[in-house]
Design an enzyme around this catalytic site. Structure first.
Site, PDB file in Angstrom:
ATOM      1  N   GLU A   3      -7.055  -5.794  -0.776  1.00 34.88           N
ATOM      2  CA  GLU A   3      -5.774  -6.503  -0.921  1.00 34.88           C
ATOM      3  C   GLU A   3      -5.695  -7.234  -2.263  1.00 34.88           C
ATOM      4  OE1 GLU A   3      -3.646  -5.591   1.033  1.00 34.88           O
ATOM      5  OE2 GLU A   3      -4.856  -4.889   2.730  1.00 34.88           O
TER       6      GLU A   3
ATOM      7  N   HIS B  86      -2.508   2.424  -3.709  1.00 35.79           N
ATOM      8  CA  HIS B  86      -3.445   3.286  -2.997  1.00 35.79           C
ATOM      9  C   HIS B  86      -3.653   4.579  -3.787  1.00 35.79           C
ATOM     10  CE1 HIS B  86      -1.837   1.120   0.805  1.00 35.79           C
ATOM     11  NE2 HIS B  86      -3.026   0.626   0.505  1.00 35.79           N
TER      12      HIS B  86
HETATM   13 ZN    ZN Z   1      -3.519  -1.297   0.749  1.00 36.34          ZN
END
Ligand code: ZN
Ligand code: CA
Length: 687
Positions: free
Chosen positions: A229, A238
């Site tokens: 995070e 991502h």
């Molecule tokens: Zn993530």
């Protein structure tokens, strides 16, 4: 090798692909970004500008090849806890920060697990996270705030309204019980907002489950969610962004990934449009592999994160020298500590130990002075001592902490309940009808969940006698609050027919209330509890819904009986009544009766030794469980004729018999030992 050409499309594709994750979506940064786009007509443009800014900086940086300096980011953890169980310790938060910093500095212990093909792009991000030492008002802080709120359950951005510090000065991390998946499959572990322009200051930051912070305390993982995070917070996407081999994360040295990787599949290679065709970098913190499978950020990711800190209007000030001074992380100010501590357990049996944890806030202590009346040691200068309590009782604990700025002291009265064990007082019967002026502590222990409203004796209603035990659940407004009543330690060895009965009365305010009563048993003095029975919904309610404080009528009590025959044994038995506030009315408990009978002959016999057997002359009788003094020893021959009877006088658990001295001749005998109503039989052969 991947470019983000059109972010709008990337988000759409990602959104459509949610349902394809059979393991769920443990980070929902993509979804919250999608939500922003739907709610903010200018979002896509703002977002693209942010990405462009980052990409331009990355390109410029690559040309300059400047020597990097370490950026420091002040962090504040806002622990939003539902009850004491998710109010995680400072030690756990510091451990979470340790994992984060090790991962960002590539000082993690598992760098050797990075496959050789990727070792060359592994990066020390040269970013360090530090707990804030000054709050937004310039007062001393330890960088942790604590707020009790039911919003902690199924949390989202709603918890940020409870407490939030200036996001241009602090990296806000909210620690919660659980996160609302809002239709996404599976459990959500965390999410963080990307650093796009125009991000709302009260929304910016990370939300994370308490059991994903660090590796100790309530943690169930290796603490990598916080690294993931934080990657988003500093601009990373991502690797499977867009769920497409061609959209991706915009990072030059992460291979394309078509879909999130779960588990730890080193053979995974979901895209073949890269040259050379590398496997998916499942060990990247920004994928979804298991915590113990993750171990790398890349040089490309480093460029993006550092570019974010150099150019994002949202992140620029965080690392500035003036901000490091303002938040106290550069040269922590001398602050007087505020003494706080926690006991790992508050209910134990005599002879057991408790770990105490220093939770002192505001200033860092340099000296600790603990006082443990009734404990051993009775005092300690360790930060986190372990103390043993030999005798039943109710004990205070005092902690004094200090540093150059001053000292502070706190005493928690009657904090530690030590139950007596092995006594004949509750062997095996225990009855409690709450007729006394006060609770019979520490036999009966009540534990408050934290809202200051605990079980207490009341004359308002009773199913037996004139008083009962009441939980003022009408006044308690903390949903999910847990209150407990714990029995004395009941001795169950050599018993049978164990049964618990009790009376209770309860009414809801309205039908939608979700209050619960759970009855537990423990055979390890409260370290672990086994659920024996639960009462929910209509099953729990004995009176009609009422919005006035509930007082049961005589016919509104119910009697419950639970079999405890599975709990016979040498370990003391504790029973716990647990009431969970689900918005309903008052709860009453009365007329508790735990009953059983003593004297299972087989059980006794199994625990009496006679040796040697056969014996030539001298033999020894030995009991595992009790001193033999006063026991009556009888020897009968095989016809049932009594040959010898004698009362043993010894303070030992064993007794040696000289057969010849008693005139015993060779033969087979039935040996019987009787002790306080318990009888054991053994066959004895004399040769
Ligand atoms: Zn993530
Ligand atoms: Ca009573």
């Amino acid at each position: 090798m991947k470019k983000i050409t059109l972010f709008f499309a990337a988000l759409l594709i990602t959104t459509m692909a949610f349902g394809q994750h059979k393991h769920g979506n443990w980070c929902i940064t993509d979804q919250i970004t999608q939500d922003l786009m739907q709610n903010d007509p200018d979002f896509a443009q703002k977002y693209q500008e942010s990405r462009n800014l980052i990409n331009e900086t990355v390109a410029a940086q690559n040309k300059q090849k400047k020597q990097a300096i370490t950026y420091i980011i002040p962090v504040v953890f806002h622990v939003i806890y539902n009850d004491y169980r998710d109010n995680i310790s400072r030690a756990q938060i510091e451990d979470g920060l340790r994992v984060l910093n090790e991962d960002f500095r590539r000082m993690n212990a598992d760098t050797s697990n990075t496959r050789a093909i990727f070792k060359g792009v592994a990066a020390d991000i040269e970013v360090e996270f530090r707990l804030a030492k000054k709050d937004p008002q310039g007062n001393c802080t330890d960088g942790i705030t604590r707020t009790q709120s039911a919003l902690s359950i199924n949390a989202r951005d709603n918890v940020k309204g409870l407490v939030s510090w200036d996001n241009s000065k602090y990296f806000n991390i909210w620690v919660v019980n659980s996160i609302n998946p809002q239709g996404n499959p599976g459990m959500v572990l965390g999410y963080a907002y990307l650093p796009q322009a125009g991000q709302s200051g009260s929304r910016d930051g990370m939300v994370i489950r308490h059991d994903r912070v660090g590796t100790i305390g309530t943690s169930t993982g290796e603490g990598r969610t916080i690294s993931h995070e934080s990657g988003h917070y500093l601009g990373l996407l991502h690797p499977f962004n867009g769920n497409s081999c061609t959209i991706g994360d915009g990072v030059s040295d992460t291979p394309p990934v078509a879909a999130a990787n779960f588990g730890c599949d080193l053979t995974s290679n979901s895209c073949h449009n890269d040259n050379p065709d590398l496997p998916d970098m499942i060990e990247n913190y920004m994928d979804y592999a298991d915590d113990n499978c993750q171990n790398i950020f890349t040089l490309g990711q480093k460029s993006i994160m550092r570019a974010t800190l150099q150019n994002s209007s949202l992140r620029l000030n965080l690392r500035s020298t003036s901000n490091l001074t303002a938040t106290g992380v550069n040269s922590p100010p001398p602050c007087q500590p505020t003494a706080i501590f926690e006991a790992e357990r508050k209910v134990i049996c005599a002879g057991e130990s408790i770990d105490f944890t220093d939770m002192t806030e505001d200033g860092d202590p340099t000296i600790w002075s603990w006082s443990f009346p009734g404990g051993s040691p009775a005092t300690s200068s360790q930060p986190n001592p372990t103390v043993t309590y030999a005798n039943p009782g109710l004990y205070d604990v005092t902690l004094t902490v200090g540093n150059s700025a001053g000292q502070d002291s706190v005493t928690y009265s009657k904090l530690i309940y030590v139950k007596g064990v092995g006594s004949s007082v509750h062997y095996p019967n225990w009855s409690e009808s709450f007729e006394g002026a006060s609770l019979p502590t520490p036999d009966v222990t009540v534990v408050d969940g934290g809202d200051g409203i605990a079980f207490e004796i009341t004359p308002d209603a009773a199913s037996a006698g004139s008083q009962s035990l009441k939980l003022n659940n009408f006044t308690s407004t903390v949903m999910g609050e847990i209150d407990e009543v714990i029995s004395p330690a009941i001795t169950t060895i050599f018993t049978e027919n164990l049964s618990l009965s009790f009376d209770y009365a309860f009414a809801a305010r309205q039908t939608s209330n979700e209050d619960e009563l759970n009855v537990y048993a423990s055979l390890d003095c409260g370290e672990t509890w086994i659920l024996r029975r639960f009462y929910r919904g209509g099953q729990l309610r004995t009176g009609a819904n009422t919005t006035q404080p509930y007082v049961p009528a005589a016919n509104e009590w119910t009697t419950q009986t639970i079999n405890f025959n599975a709990y016979v044994g040498p370990d003391p038995l504790l029973i716990k009544f647990e009431f969970i506030n689900g918005g309903g009315n008052n709860f009453y408990l009365d007329n508790i009766n735990f009953t059983g009978t003593i004297g299972t002959e087989e059980y006794f016999s199994d625990r009496l030794q006679v040796f040697p057997n056969p014996a030539s002359n001298r033999f020894t009788i030995q009991s595992e469980q009790f001193e033999l003094n006063g026991s009556v020893l009888t020897l009968s021959d095989m016809t049932g004729k009594q040959i010898l009877q004698t009362t043993l006088e010894t303070n030992n658990r064993s007794y040696s018999v000289d057969a010849a001295a008693f005139g015993l001749t060779p033969g087979v005998y039935l040996l019987t030992l009787e002790n306080e109503g318990r009888i054991a039989n053994k066959k004895l052969i004399l040769e």
